[in-house]
Design a protein around this motif. Structure first.
Motif, PDB file in Angstrom:
ATOM      1  N   ASP A  39       0.997   3.944  -2.813  1.00 38.26           N
ATOM      2  CA  ASP A  39       0.722   5.509  -2.815  1.00 38.26           C
ATOM      3  C   ASP A  39       1.763   6.301  -3.341  1.00 38.26           C
TER       4      ASP A  39
ATOM      5  N   ALA B 289      -6.459  11.768  -0.501  1.00 39.69           N
ATOM      6  CA  ALA B 289      -5.158  11.122  -0.564  1.00 39.69           C
ATOM      7  C   ALA B 289      -4.089  12.199  -0.824  1.00 39.69           C
TER       8      ALA B 289
ATOM      9  N   TRP C  65      -0.898  13.592   1.165  1.00 43.93           N
ATOM     10  CA  TRP C  65       0.630  13.253   0.677  1.00 43.93           C
ATOM     11  C   TRP C  65       1.206  14.647   0.861  1.00 43.93           C
TER      12      TRP C  65
ATOM     13  N   GLN D  56       0.739  -1.199  -0.027  1.00 42.19           N
ATOM     14  CA  GLN D  56      -0.031   0.100   0.021  1.00 42.19           C
ATOM     15  C   GLN D  56       0.710   1.340   0.111  1.00 42.19           C
ATOM     16  N   ARG D  57       1.969   1.077   0.875  1.00 36.52           N
ATOM     17  CA  ARG D  57       2.809   2.490   0.807  1.00 36.52           C
ATOM     18  C   ARG D  57       3.430   2.514  -0.459  1.00 36.52           C
TER      19      ARG D  57
ATOM     20  N   ARG E 199       1.505   6.671  -7.020  1.00 31.82           N
ATOM     21  CA  ARG E 199       0.676   7.464  -7.419  1.00 31.82           C
ATOM     22  C   ARG E 199       0.812   8.855  -7.156  1.00 31.82           C
ATOM     23  N   ARG E 200       1.499   9.129  -5.846  1.00 32.71           N
ATOM     24  CA  ARG E 200       1.858  10.672  -5.793  1.00 32.71           C
ATOM     25  C   ARG E 200       2.789  11.122  -6.678  1.00 32.71           C
TER      26      ARG E 200
END
Length: 387
Positions: free
Chosen positions: A314, A350, A354, A310-311, A317-318
């Motif tokens: 993310d 999200a 971030w 998951q990290r 995605r970031r």
């Protein structure tokens, strides 16, 4: 490198000492009286210093003069040479490239490029403004150019004819920096099919193949780095914060070969990044299948590296979100769908987690001036949650 500095009247001995390197390195620089062939032949074994990782607990007294030196010390020496000569090309170019030139190019590339193709074109256009510096261009085969080479390869061609570079170290270093900077931009190693050099094969040709991790061809019509054309579609994944760190450490991060895929984290990041922005983000079970391990083994390996699926997801995605928003050519709603969010409000939450700000605020702050913030189309499901 030392030879180029010495030919411009710089005493390199004190700089070597300040960098923690043996002063005898300066004595090993070959003589080039009238382009001595002996000097050219010996450069690969004696005078040529290449920075790679080395044990940190060994001091200058424990190291043979011609042995490789730690990248951090070599980087310190390069920075001192830059400052002393006010020339980032350290005398190789036909004219000095003032300190700060590379940084301005990097800012133009990071803040204005969507993918590697655009980044390389921007970099080439930037350096074309300065006489005597590295001149290069991205060459892709035309769509209708049947039989004209491989249609699935691209070439970054260099014209370094203006270099004052009798030992060809400047040419080789320029191509190496361009290649590794490209890998840093897209956060993965850009594989090369081959590297072509105009100059004849040197005695250190084997080391060139190791540095580029690709076959090196000498005596070619043009100097060029040849890569897979598909790699040009890779998104630029660096932002202002990453560039600040990169420039503060320069030139270390282009001297040391970075391996973006040798860890479980790197492999998972690559597989997720490859799926974006065109497709669906693969689930952990699908990632495990692609890596030929069980989901439990993948979780253990990621945990051993201090992270989770998951990290990593993310983070990818970031990176993609920051790159897309900085270019300013996509609506926030469309971007949220491309990144696999069920609705724009989930992406907003999200993104705020971030970065501490909304996507629209980030886009307005970092987007290029010639591209206004992309309009937002309210979502019926999230209209009450838009900022």
């Amino acid at each position: 490198m030392l030879l180029a500095a010495q030919r411009r009247g710089l005493d390199t001995g004190p700089l070597l000492a300040r960098a923690g390197l043996p002063a005898t390195l300066a004595e090993e620089v070959p003589s080039l009286e009238r382009g001595s062939e002996r000097g050219t032949a010996e450069w690969g074994t004696a005078g040529r210093v290449l920075a790679e990782r080395a044990p940190a607990d060994r001091g200058p007294a424990d190291r043979a003069p011609s042995e490789r030196v730690p990248a951090e010390r070599f980087g310190q020496l390069v920075r001192m040479l830059w400052a002393a000569l006010d020339d980032e090309l350290i005398g190789f170019g036909g004219a000095p490239s003032k300190v700060g030139t590379f940084a301005m190019m990097a800012h133009a590339v990071v803040h204005g490029s969507r993918d590697l193709r655009e980044a390389l074109r921007r970099a080439g256009a930037f350096y074309a403004l300065f006489p005597g510096g590295p001149c290069f261009r991205l060459v892709e085969p035309a769509a209708d150019a049947a039989g004209a080479g491989d249609a699935d390869e691209a070439r970054l061609e260099f014209d370094l004819s203006g270099y004052d570079d009798p030992l060809h170290v400047g040419a080789e270093s320029t191509v190496l920096v361009a290649h590794r900077f490209a890998g840093w931009l897209v956060r993965r190693r850009v594989g090369l099919r081959r590297v072509e050099f105009v100059h004849p094969e040197p005695r250190h040709a084997g080391e060139c193949a190791l540095l580029f991790e690709a076959p090196c061809v000498f005596g070619a019509p043009r100097t060029a780095a040849v890569l897979d054309r598909a790699d040009l579609d890779e998104p630029v994944l660096r932002d202002a914060a990453a560039l600040k760190v990169f420039l503060r450490r320069a030139p270390v991060d282009v001297l040391v070969r970075a391996d973006y895929g040798s860890t479980a984290t790197g492999r998972v990041r690559h597989l997720i990044g490859r799926s974006l922005p065109a497709g669906r983000v693969p689930a952990p079970e699908e990632i495990a299948v692609l890596l030929s391990v069980s989901p439990q083994t993948l979780r253990r390996r990621l945990a051993a590296e201090g992270t989770t699926y998951q990290r990593v997801r993310d983070q990818v995605r970031r990176d993609h979100a920051l790159a897309e928003l900085a270019v300013g050519r996509i609506s926030i709603e469309r971007l949220s769908r491309r990144l696999g969010f069920s609705e724009p409000s989930a992406f907003h939450r999200a993104f705020r987690r971030w970065t501490g700000e909304t996507p629209r605020a980030y886009q307005a702050r970092t987007g290029p001036a010639d591209h206004p913030v992309a309009p937002s189309v309210p979502s019926p499901r999230a209209s009450g949650q838009q900022p």
